[in-house]
Scaffold this motif. Structure first.
Motif, PDB file in Angstrom:
ATOM      1  N   TYR A 236       3.786   9.355 -11.753  1.00  0.00           N
ATOM      2  CA  TYR A 236       3.560   8.349 -10.715  1.00  0.00           C
ATOM      3  C   TYR A 236       2.409   7.439 -11.135  1.00  0.00           C
ATOM      4  CZ  TYR A 236       2.130   6.230  -6.300  1.00  0.00           C
ATOM      5  OH  TYR A 236       1.788   5.337  -5.322  1.00  0.00           O
ATOM      6  N   THR A 237       2.672   6.154 -11.212  1.00  0.00           N
ATOM      7  CA  THR A 237       1.639   5.183 -11.595  1.00  0.00           C
ATOM      8  C   THR A 237       1.448   4.123 -10.522  1.00  0.00           C
ATOM      9  OG1 THR A 237       3.294   3.853 -12.768  1.00  0.00           O
ATOM     10  CG2 THR A 237       2.086   5.507 -14.056  1.00  0.00           C
ATOM     11  N   GLY A 238       1.998   4.384  -9.330  1.00  0.00           N
ATOM     12  CA  GLY A 238       1.945   3.384  -8.273  1.00  0.00           C
ATOM     13  C   GLY A 238       0.613   3.348  -7.552  1.00  0.00           C
ATOM     14  N   THR A 239       0.534   2.443  -6.603  1.00  0.00           N
ATOM     15  CA  THR A 239      -0.683   2.274  -5.799  1.00  0.00           C
ATOM     16  C   THR A 239      -0.361   2.335  -4.310  1.00  0.00           C
ATOM     17  OG1 THR A 239      -0.420  -0.132  -5.886  1.00  0.00           O
ATOM     18  CG2 THR A 239      -1.817   0.903  -7.582  1.00  0.00           C
ATOM     19  N   ASP A 240       0.699   3.071  -3.953  1.00  0.00           N
ATOM     20  CA  ASP A 240       1.095   3.149  -2.549  1.00  0.00           C
ATOM     21  C   ASP A 240      -0.015   3.767  -1.702  1.00  0.00           C
ATOM     22  OD1 ASP A 240       3.605   2.045  -2.931  1.00  0.00           O
ATOM     23  OD2 ASP A 240       4.509   3.983  -3.409  1.00  0.00           O
ATOM     24  N   GLN A 241      -0.059   3.322  -0.452  1.00  0.00           N
ATOM     25  CA  GLN A 241      -1.018   3.855   0.513  1.00  0.00           C
ATOM     26  C   GLN A 241      -0.272   4.243   1.780  1.00  0.00           C
ATOM     27  OE1 GLN A 241      -3.881   0.741   1.145  1.00  0.00           O
ATOM     28  NE2 GLN A 241      -4.822   0.976  -0.883  1.00  0.00           N
ATOM     29  N   ASP A 242      -0.842   5.200   2.513  1.00  0.00           N
ATOM     30  CA  ASP A 242      -0.248   5.524   3.799  1.00  0.00           C
ATOM     31  C   ASP A 242      -0.666   4.472   4.822  1.00  0.00           C
ATOM     32  OD1 ASP A 242      -2.826   6.118   4.679  1.00  0.00           O
ATOM     33  OD2 ASP A 242      -2.568   8.284   4.465  1.00  0.00           O
ATOM     34  N   SER A 243      -0.256   4.678   6.066  1.00  0.00           N
ATOM     35  CA  SER A 243      -0.505   3.656   7.085  1.00  0.00           C
ATOM     36  C   SER A 243      -1.977   3.490   7.415  1.00  0.00           C
ATOM     37  CB  SER A 243       0.271   3.998   8.357  1.00  0.00           C
ATOM     38  OG  SER A 243      -0.098   5.279   8.829  1.00  0.00           O
TER      39      SER A 243
END
Length: 476
Positions: A228-235
């Motif tokens: 995983y190389t993403g930058t997703d964030q939760d709400s």
């Protein structure tokens, strides 16, 4: 480029719609199942007593009605090897129950869960004492687009043989659903729904607290490896760190695993009264095998004197079972006969005289199939002419009627007195029944009661000091 946008929207919608479904099980039903398992955990705060649960699997290898395009047994061996590696720390070991079931049924081959013919065919083949996995060519409905379906009402798994998603490598994912787990990618649906972003893992998403948020709902289209190389964030703006090798996710990893809480949920599901049919005192042979068989006879490139052959190989240390393949093709891709036997030899009557055949042997145990790479060398032989008899004292013999319903009746033309052993063998070469006879010269008849043989293919072997003869017969 603008014409591509509608396609992308449709594709995204289809995947997100699929996420509302737990690989063939309605999400509401899936939630009920996992909540029932978690309720059982609360009643057993000290856990469940079994150190190891030995779970039988009945693999149904489905071809079309002509017997074509069936998954190979080698792929199943590899899949089960991987399953037991991925379940290593969960308290489960899976094993092959009584060999494979071979289905030639186009209605199941291209599986359609809305078809009564498909469902009834699966029910007829269903083994009520095992986890049933039907390996099919295709799944003809949207819920099967990932290549795996757990049918909750029927309590069986459908797995697609050919798919970009390589579902046979995801057998653990299907078994997770079988034991009431949900997709970790459910976390994109309801994560952090409270206004304060408080922890609410007990009541939303996959209902498991030690599986971190995972937004990779697009599966292999969204991630082509296990990193995983993403930058997703939760709400709440907190970066997420998904467990990419979780068996219930959609990542493409070399090997998957389960979290401790996922393991506990599966153990609870196994302990339910509805799963009592899986529980027995049988302990499979899980001993590792480290040696390939050495073929003994007939010697490589031998021309036989008839169309009968005894294939012999050495006993492999720690192996209790062998998978034998005999084929007209050197790559074993077509016209291949397969047999499972507990002996290191197999007596075979081949239908075509004067033909070239190839054969090889793979050792395995019902609970250890990681020896698939230890297949023997490939040898060849040529069948001789079709022989009526190789025993000089007998000029001819036959089984009548064939197929039979109640009694095996032999008619023999005996040239001179002879002592015979009569053996009934299963299709896998296992000795089921034997008796001895002393026959005088002339035409003789011998009757053998059915011995409660189930419908299927059998061999009758007669043996004297002069040689061995084998005939096939079928029980209706």
């Amino acid at each position: 480029m603008k014409y591509l946008y509608p396609f992308i929207i449709i594709l995204l919608f289809s995947f997100f719609a699929k996420a509302q479904d737990e690989c063939g099980t309605n999400r509401a039903e899936a939630i009920q199942r996992i909540l029932a398992s978690k309720s059982l955990i609360q009643k057993h705060p000290d856990g469940f007593p079994e150190d190891e649960r030995y779970v039988p699997i009945k693999f149904h290898l489905v071809a079309d009605s002509e017997g074509q395009q069936r998954v190979t047994e080698h792929k199943v061996f590899e899949a089960l090897c991987r399953v037991n590696q991925e379940f290593a720390n969960t308290g489960f070991t899976f094993y092959i129950k009584d060999g494979f079931d071979y289905m030639d049924n186009s209605a199941v081959f291209d599986y359609n869960h809305t078809s009564a013919l498909t469902t009834n065919s699966c029910r007829q083949a269903f083994d009520s004492t095992a986890v049933n996995i039907f390996i099919v060519h295709d799944i003809l409905n949207p819920t099967g687009s990932s290549g795996i379906i757990y049918s909750h009402p029927d309590d069986w798994l459908i797995m697609k043989n050919s798919s970009y998603f390589a579902p046979l490598s995801r057998t653990s994912h299907g078994l997770g659903h079988f034991f009431s787990l949900m997709n970790t990618t459910s976390d994109h649906i309801e994560i952090d729904t409270s206004s304060t972003c408080a922890q609410n893992c007990e009541n939303v998403a996959d209902f498991i607290c030690d599986t971190p948020p995972d937004y990779n709902v697009l599966g292999p289209l969204g991630a082509d490896d296990c990193t995983y190389t993403g930058t997703d964030q939760d709400s709440c703006g907190t970066p997420i760190h998904p467990m990419t090798n979780n068996a219930m996710g959609y990542w493409m990893c070399p090997l998957f695993a389960f979290t401790p809480e996922q393991s506990m949920v599966m153990q609870a599901d196994y302990a339910k009264p509805s799963r009592a049919y899986l529980q027995s005192n049988y302990i499979p042979n899980t001993t590792p095998i480290n040696q390939a068989p050495t073929l003994i006879s007939p010697a490589n490139s031998t021309t036989l004197s008839s169309n009968y052959v005894t294939l012999d190989w050495n006993d492999v240390p720690n192996a209790s079972t062998y998978f034998l393949e005999v084929s007209r093709h050197s790559n074993f891709s077509q016209l291949t006969q397969t047999f499972i036997t507990t002996q290191s030899e197999y007596v075979l009557a081949l239908p075509e005289p004067n033909k070239n055949y190839f054969w090889r042997v793979t050792p395995f145990n019902d609970g250890y199939t990681c020896s698939d790479s230890l297949t023997s060398m490939k040898w060849t032989f040529i069948t001789g002419p079709l022989a009526l008899s190789e025993i000089d004292e007998i000029s001819d013999w036959s089984i009548q009627p064939n197929p039979i319903t109640s009694t095996v009746r032999l008619t023999l033309n005996v040239n001179r007195p002879i002592n015979l052993n009569l053996d009934i063998l299963s299709a896998n070469g296992q000795l089921l029944y034997t008796e001895k006879h002393r026959l005088a010269a002339n035409q003789q008849q011998i009757e053998l009661a059915n011995k409660q043989l189930k419908s299927g293919l059998y061999f009758l072997k007669i043996t004297s000091k002069a040689g061995v003869e084998i005939r096939r017969f079928v029980v209706k």
